[in-house]
Each structure stands twice: as C-alpha cells, then as structure tokens.
Design a protein around this motif. Structure first.
Motif, PDB file in Angstrom:
ATOM      1  N   MET A  84      22.842  55.507  16.132  1.00 51.12           N
ATOM      2  CA  MET A  84      22.038  56.184  17.137  1.00 51.12           C
ATOM      3  C   MET A  84      22.568  57.575  17.446  1.00 51.12           C
ATOM      4  O   MET A  84      21.844  58.557  17.465  1.00 51.12           O
ATOM      5  N   VAL A  85      23.881  57.650  17.687  1.00 47.85           N
ATOM      6  CA  VAL A  85      24.446  58.942  18.051  1.00 47.85           C
ATOM      7  C   VAL A  85      24.394  59.904  16.891  1.00 47.85           C
ATOM      8  O   VAL A  85      24.125  61.088  17.047  1.00 47.85           O
ATOM      9  N   GLY A  86      24.636  59.377  15.663  1.00 46.46           N
ATOM     10  CA  GLY A  86      24.614  60.258  14.506  1.00 46.46           C
ATOM     11  C   GLY A  86      23.294  60.950  14.333  1.00 46.46           C
ATOM     12  O   GLY A  86      23.223  62.125  14.016  1.00 46.46           O
ATOM     13  N   LEU A  87      22.206  60.246  14.562  1.00 45.18           N
ATOM     14  CA  LEU A  87      20.890  60.830  14.373  1.00 45.18           C
ATOM     15  C   LEU A  87      20.547  61.832  15.461  1.00 45.18           C
ATOM     16  O   LEU A  87      19.680  62.672  15.288  1.00 45.18           O
ATOM     17  N   LEU A  88      21.253  61.742  16.596  1.00 49.86           N
ATOM     18  CA  LEU A  88      21.030  62.727  17.644  1.00 49.86           C
ATOM     19  C   LEU A  88      21.613  64.085  17.287  1.00 49.86           C
ATOM     20  O   LEU A  88      21.386  65.068  17.974  1.00 49.86           O
ATOM     21  N   THR A  89      22.383  64.122  16.193  1.00 51.34           N
ATOM     22  CA  THR A  89      23.010  65.384  15.835  1.00 51.34           C
ATOM     23  C   THR A  89      22.006  66.419  15.362  1.00 51.34           C
ATOM     24  O   THR A  89      22.309  67.600  15.308  1.00 51.34           O
ATOM     25  N   VAL A  90      20.797  66.031  14.987  1.00 52.36           N
ATOM     26  CA  VAL A  90      19.778  66.992  14.592  1.00 52.36           C
ATOM     27  C   VAL A  90      19.420  67.820  15.814  1.00 52.36           C
ATOM     28  O   VAL A  90      18.721  67.389  16.695  1.00 52.36           O
ATOM     29  N   GLY A  91      19.929  69.025  15.856  1.00 50.56           N
ATOM     30  CA  GLY A  91      19.660  69.903  16.985  1.00 50.56           C
ATOM     31  C   GLY A  91      20.707  69.819  18.067  1.00 50.56           C
ATOM     32  O   GLY A  91      20.750  70.663  18.968  1.00 50.56           O
ATOM     33  N   LEU A  92      21.645  68.817  18.018  1.00 50.79           N
ATOM     34  CA  LEU A  92      22.626  68.680  19.078  1.00 50.79           C
ATOM     35  C   LEU A  92      24.043  69.012  18.622  1.00 50.79           C
ATOM     36  O   LEU A  92      24.921  69.259  19.437  1.00 50.79           O
ATOM     37  N   VAL A  93      24.291  68.958  17.320  1.00 51.78           N
ATOM     38  CA  VAL A  93      25.624  69.274  16.831  1.00 51.78           C
ATOM     39  C   VAL A  93      25.902  70.749  17.056  1.00 51.78           C
ATOM     40  O   VAL A  93      25.111  71.605  16.696  1.00 51.78           O
ATOM     41  N   VAL A  94      27.028  71.056  17.658  1.00 52.83           N
ATOM     42  CA  VAL A  94      27.282  72.440  18.030  1.00 52.83           C
ATOM     43  C   VAL A  94      28.471  73.047  17.307  1.00 52.83           C
ATOM     44  O   VAL A  94      28.772  74.229  17.499  1.00 52.83           O
ATOM     45  N   CYS A  95      29.206  72.256  16.523  1.00 50.80           N
ATOM     46  CA  CYS A  95      30.344  72.807  15.798  1.00 50.80           C
ATOM     47  C   CYS A  95      30.062  72.775  14.303  1.00 50.80           C
ATOM     48  O   CYS A  95      29.341  71.908  13.837  1.00 50.80           O
ATOM     49  N   GLY A  96      30.669  73.675  13.529  1.00 48.30           N
ATOM     50  CA  GLY A  96      30.386  73.727  12.106  1.00 48.30           C
ATOM     51  C   GLY A  96      31.619  73.537  11.265  1.00 48.30           C
ATOM     52  O   GLY A  96      32.712  73.328  11.767  1.00 48.30           O
ATOM     53  N   LEU A  97      31.433  73.644   9.962  1.00 52.15           N
ATOM     54  CA  LEU A  97      32.521  73.512   9.020  1.00 52.15           C
ATOM     55  C   LEU A  97      32.418  74.668   8.040  1.00 52.15           C
ATOM     56  O   LEU A  97      31.360  74.964   7.527  1.00 52.15           O
TER      57      LEU A  97
ATOM     58  N   ALA B 282      10.379  61.332   3.516  1.00 52.76           N
ATOM     59  CA  ALA B 282       9.943  61.623   4.880  1.00 52.76           C
ATOM     60  C   ALA B 282      11.084  61.442   5.867  1.00 52.76           C
ATOM     61  O   ALA B 282      11.247  62.232   6.805  1.00 52.76           O
ATOM     62  N   GLN B 283      11.896  60.408   5.672  1.00 54.28           N
ATOM     63  CA  GLN B 283      13.041  60.186   6.553  1.00 54.28           C
ATOM     64  C   GLN B 283      14.039  61.339   6.458  1.00 54.28           C
ATOM     65  O   GLN B 283      14.534  61.826   7.477  1.00 54.28           O
ATOM     66  N   ALA B 284      14.341  61.758   5.230  1.00 56.69           N
ATOM     67  CA  ALA B 284      15.300  62.846   5.044  1.00 56.69           C
ATOM     68  C   ALA B 284      14.804  64.122   5.713  1.00 56.69           C
ATOM     69  O   ALA B 284      15.576  64.844   6.353  1.00 56.69           O
TER      70      ALA B 284
ATOM     71  N   ALA C 146      27.586  69.092   5.192  1.00 60.07           N
ATOM     72  CA  ALA C 146      28.141  67.870   4.624  1.00 60.07           C
ATOM     73  C   ALA C 146      27.150  67.072   3.797  1.00 60.07           C
ATOM     74  O   ALA C 146      27.422  65.925   3.462  1.00 60.07           O
ATOM     75  N   ASN C 147      26.013  67.641   3.456  1.00 61.68           N
ATOM     76  CA  ASN C 147      24.996  66.906   2.696  1.00 61.68           C
ATOM     77  C   ASN C 147      24.648  65.569   3.359  1.00 61.68           C
ATOM     78  O   ASN C 147      24.272  64.611   2.694  1.00 61.68           O
ATOM     79  N   ASN C 148      24.773  65.529   4.674  1.00 62.57           N
ATOM     80  CA  ASN C 148      24.492  64.309   5.434  1.00 62.57           C
ATOM     81  C   ASN C 148      23.080  64.440   6.015  1.00 62.57           C
ATOM     82  O   ASN C 148      22.869  65.085   7.026  1.00 62.57           O
ATOM     83  N   TYR C 149      22.106  63.794   5.354  1.00 66.38           N
ATOM     84  CA  TYR C 149      20.703  63.962   5.733  1.00 66.38           C
ATOM     85  C   TYR C 149      20.207  62.892   6.709  1.00 66.38           C
ATOM     86  O   TYR C 149      19.052  62.935   7.118  1.00 66.38           O
ATOM     87  N   PHE C 150      21.097  61.950   7.082  1.00 66.75           N
ATOM     88  CA  PHE C 150      20.661  60.878   7.981  1.00 66.75           C
ATOM     89  C   PHE C 150      21.570  60.731   9.202  1.00 66.75           C
ATOM     90  O   PHE C 150      21.459  59.767   9.934  1.00 66.75           O
ATOM     91  N   GLY C 151      22.496  61.670   9.406  1.00 64.24           N
ATOM     92  CA  GLY C 151      23.354  61.625  10.576  1.00 64.24           C
ATOM     93  C   GLY C 151      24.271  60.420  10.616  1.00 64.24           C
ATOM     94  O   GLY C 151      24.535  59.863  11.678  1.00 64.24           O
ATOM     95  N   ILE C 152      24.795  60.025   9.468  1.00 62.79           N
ATOM     96  CA  ILE C 152      25.614  58.820   9.399  1.00 62.79           C
ATOM     97  C   ILE C 152      27.064  59.140   9.791  1.00 62.79           C
ATOM     98  O   ILE C 152      27.679  60.041   9.237  1.00 62.79           O
ATOM     99  N   LYS C 153      27.594  58.357  10.744  1.00 61.25           N
ATOM    100  CA  LYS C 153      28.960  58.553  11.201  1.00 61.25           C
ATOM    101  C   LYS C 153      29.949  57.843  10.278  1.00 61.25           C
ATOM    102  O   LYS C 153      29.580  56.933   9.533  1.00 61.25           O
ATOM    103  N   GLY C 154      31.217  58.290  10.330  1.00 63.54           N
ATOM    104  CA  GLY C 154      32.265  57.658   9.551  1.00 63.54           C
ATOM    105  C   GLY C 154      32.827  58.602   8.499  1.00 63.54           C
ATOM    106  O   GLY C 154      32.819  59.829   8.670  1.00 63.54           O
ATOM    107  N   ALA C 155      33.308  58.027   7.410  1.00 64.89           N
ATOM    108  CA  ALA C 155      33.872  58.814   6.307  1.00 64.89           C
ATOM    109  C   ALA C 155      33.330  58.279   4.986  1.00 64.89           C
ATOM    110  O   ALA C 155      33.091  57.081   4.833  1.00 64.89           O
ATOM    111  N   TYR C 156      33.119  59.177   4.046  1.00 69.98           N
ATOM    112  CA  TYR C 156      32.626  58.801   2.722  1.00 69.98           C
ATOM    113  C   TYR C 156      33.730  59.091   1.711  1.00 69.98           C
ATOM    114  O   TYR C 156      34.089  60.260   1.485  1.00 69.98           O
ATOM    115  N   ASN C 157      34.295  58.018   1.145  1.00 73.30           N
ATOM    116  CA  ASN C 157      35.446  58.158   0.244  1.00 73.30           C
ATOM    117  C   ASN C 157      36.537  59.000   0.886  1.00 73.30           C
ATOM    118  O   ASN C 157      37.181  59.829   0.225  1.00 73.30           O
ATOM    119  N   GLY C 158      36.716  58.812   2.186  1.00 71.53           N
ATOM    120  CA  GLY C 158      37.751  59.527   2.926  1.00 71.53           C
ATOM    121  C   GLY C 158      37.345  60.891   3.442  1.00 71.53           C
ATOM    122  O   GLY C 158      38.097  61.523   4.191  1.00 71.53           O
TER     123      GLY C 158
END
Length: 370
Positions: free
Chosen positions: A6-19, A60-62, A77-89
């Motif tokens: 839920m929180v990950g998907l809220l990042t569309v428009g809410l994430v304020v820090c970058g990489l 459509a989801q992406a 991060a090529n993260n198109y679904f706001g998924i939290k956690g780590a991918y292969n570290g």
C-alpha cells in the motif's frame, strides 16, 4: 490495495527524495505515452505471456502505477509498481507517506526495490499475481488467463485484491481501451478449428466467506480439483477421502458456468480459513439459502454507515462479489428497481438492487433509511 504494498504505491507523486549516479543500464522512463508504450510493450508482453497473464492489464497497471514512467521510483530504480524491499540486495531509500493506526498521514524513509531493468520489475509483479500471498496462494487467481476469459475480467479481479479503490479495474479497462493495449493480448490462430466447446467454462469469483451446505443427494456427485469436462484434467477425490455428511457447511468463493451443458459448478472448501484446500462440485451436491426476487421500485436514501455493495445478493447461487461501499452515496437519493428476500438458517433478510450515479448493485436493507 495490497496491505504489504500500500505504502509503496503511494510513492507515485509522493516520493520526494531521489537517487543519483545509478550505474545500471535500464529502460529509461518516458515523459510521453507513445514513448512509454514503445519502451514497455516488449518486456510486458514477454513476461505476461510467460506467466499466462494478460499483457494489456500489466501494461495498464505499469502506466497507472508509475504515472506513465514519470514517478521517481521508475526513473531511478525501474520500479514500476512501487514495490518495497530489496531486489537481489539492491534498493533505493526514499521518503514516502504512511498512515498510523489512527489514520494520520506522516512521512518516513523506506527502502524500495531497485531493478536492473523493466523486465525484472514486470517479472516481480507477475510472480506476485501467480504465487499469491503468504496466506492464500490463489489470492489473485482471478487475473490468470485460465480463469479470466477476457482482459476485462482480469482487470476487474484486481479490484478488492490488488487495490481497494472501487474504480481500480475500471481505470485499467479505460486505459486498455483508450490506448488499444488489447492488441498485446493477441495469440496465434489455432491450426484447427475446435470441434467442440465442451471445455468452455466461464468463471465468476466472489467474496470468500459465502456459505452453503452439502445437500441430501451430495453422495451422488463426486469432488474434483477442477470442473469436470473443462480443459483442465479433473481428478476425482470421492467423499470417502474428504469426508461429508448432509448439512455439512462449506465455504464458496467461485462459480464455474459450463457452457456446453448450461450447468453451474462451485469451488468449495471445508473450513472458514481461506488457505484450506479447495474443490469443485456440481451444483446439485449443494443446498443454498433460498432467495426470492420481486420487482420493487422506490427512491430512497442510504444510512450514514458504509455498507458493501455486491453485484449479486450475498450468499445466493450467483456468488456475490463486492464492488464498492455505500459511503459514496450517503444521504443521496438512489433508485431501487428490484427486491430479494433471502432465507438462511431460519433468518430472513431483505436486499435491494440500487442505482445511484456510477454505483449499481445489491445492498442489504440495513443500508436503506426507513
């Protein structure tokens, strides 16, 4: 929306820090729909076909979840679904909005998966839909191509499971039709025309807490792992293996309509727990509560509480799926055009089919002001 995402998907428009300084080679997110579609069509179709999902729905989801690839998660991060956690570290840390137990919004730092490319993001999403949740492996079964006859059914199956927004499926369908994503779903034309439609079964999925009982003639019908005569190989378990007695309660979450014989089958389990093993039985093996319908026309207002709105009367033979709640129509006038009297365990309840704005469905009489 999925609780764990839920929180990950809220990042569309809410994430304020970058990489900055990301060293991976990746599909760059586009700022135009055409560019996004051109970049994403190949990985989406490849992954969706691999996992027997609808490419149109995944596309459509992406687009919806990443804002057409403009969200900071998709660009960094090529993260198109706001998924939290780590991918292969690998992960990125960003500020995101969360809600506390009192429903108050606050901001916190969270780690989100960082993918090497778009295909990895699509694959992670596809694996979730195919593998389900820790408590229910079939949680997203309504999106599988073997269960959903069309992309419309698959998109609607995400409402109430993948997302709680009542218009989530409708939003996906609108994108699919507007941008013709359905062209991604094309499959090779069979070399031979089917000689029979005996395997055609239309599946309807609903709330998993609906109940019935084993009928007086249940022993005349076997128990299967699939609808007998469908395109899937059905194994006969027999009642001696699963146990049964007249009046034994069963929980139902799906109905299969067999086109060739115009008969109904139901997916049952013998425990309230949704993780319990599921079986398919012919309709005559079950005894359902009695539901009687009659014409009833009236204009009413709904009470202040949020009651569920179903596409059918709850616990009827149709197997009801929750569409939304009455919250959006509180104190507004709605029209009733049908009435149902439902009798279960000696208790009679009344249901009304309402029409109000974009909301159409069945509600309990408790939702209607006297």
């Amino acid at each position: 929306m999925r609780k764990q995402w839920m929180v990950g998907l809220l990042t569309v428009g809410l994430v304020v820090c970058g990489l900055s300084g990301a060293g991976h080679t990746r599909v760059q997110a586009s700022t135009t729909t055409d560019s996004f579609i051109n970049h994403m069509s190949s990985p989406v179709k490849k992954v969706a076909d691999q996992y027997k999902l609808y490419p149109s729905v995944m596309m459509a989801q992406a687009a919806l979840e990443s804002g057409w690839g403009t969200s900071q998660l998709s660009t960094s991060a090529n993260n198109y679904f706001g998924i939290k956690g780590a991918y292969n570290g690998a992960s990125v840390t960003m500020s995101t909005a969360e809600y506390n137990e009192n429903g108050q919004l606050y901001y916190t730092q969270a780690a989100f998966k960082k993918y090497p490319d778009a295909t990895a993001s699509m694959t992670d999403n596809a694996q979730l839909l195919r593998n389900g949740t820790a408590w229910n492996a079939n949680y997203y079964a309504g999106t599988w191509r073997e269960n959903a006859p069309t992309y419309v059914a698959a998109a609607n199956a995400l409402t109430g499971t993948y997302a709680t927004a009542p218009n989530y499926g409708a939003s996906l369908i609108n994108l699919i039709q507007t941008y013709k994503f359905y062209s991604l779903d094309s499959v090779p034309v069979p070399s031979k025309k089917p000689t029979s439609n005996a395997s055609a079964v239309k599946y309807y999925f609903g709330a998993d807490n609906q109940t019935a009982t084993l009928g007086s003639k249940y022993k005349s019908y076997a128990v299967y792992n699939h609808v007998k005569g469908s395109k899937y190989k059905a194994t006969n378990y027999g009642w001696s293996k699963v146990g049964g007695w007249q009046g034994r309660p069963v929980w139902i979450d799906a109905r299969g309509y067999k086109v060739s014989t115009k008969t109904n089958w139901y997916r049952i389990r013998f425990s309230k727990q949704t993780t319990a093993k599921k079986y398919w039985v012919y309709s005559s093996a079950l005894s359902f509560p009695k539901t009687t319908y009659s014409s009833y026309k009236k204009t009413v207002k709904l009470v202040g509480s949020a009651y569920p709105v179903y596409n059918h009367v709850f616990n009827s033979t149709y197997i009801a799926k929750q569409l939304t709640t009455t919250k959006a129509l509180v104190n507004q006038s709605v029209k009733i055009d049908d009435k149902a009297t439902h009798i279960q365990s000696g208790i009679t309840t009344t249901w009304y089919r309402i029409h109000g704005g974009s909301i159409n469905g069945w509600v309990s009489s408790l939702a209607v002001k006297k």
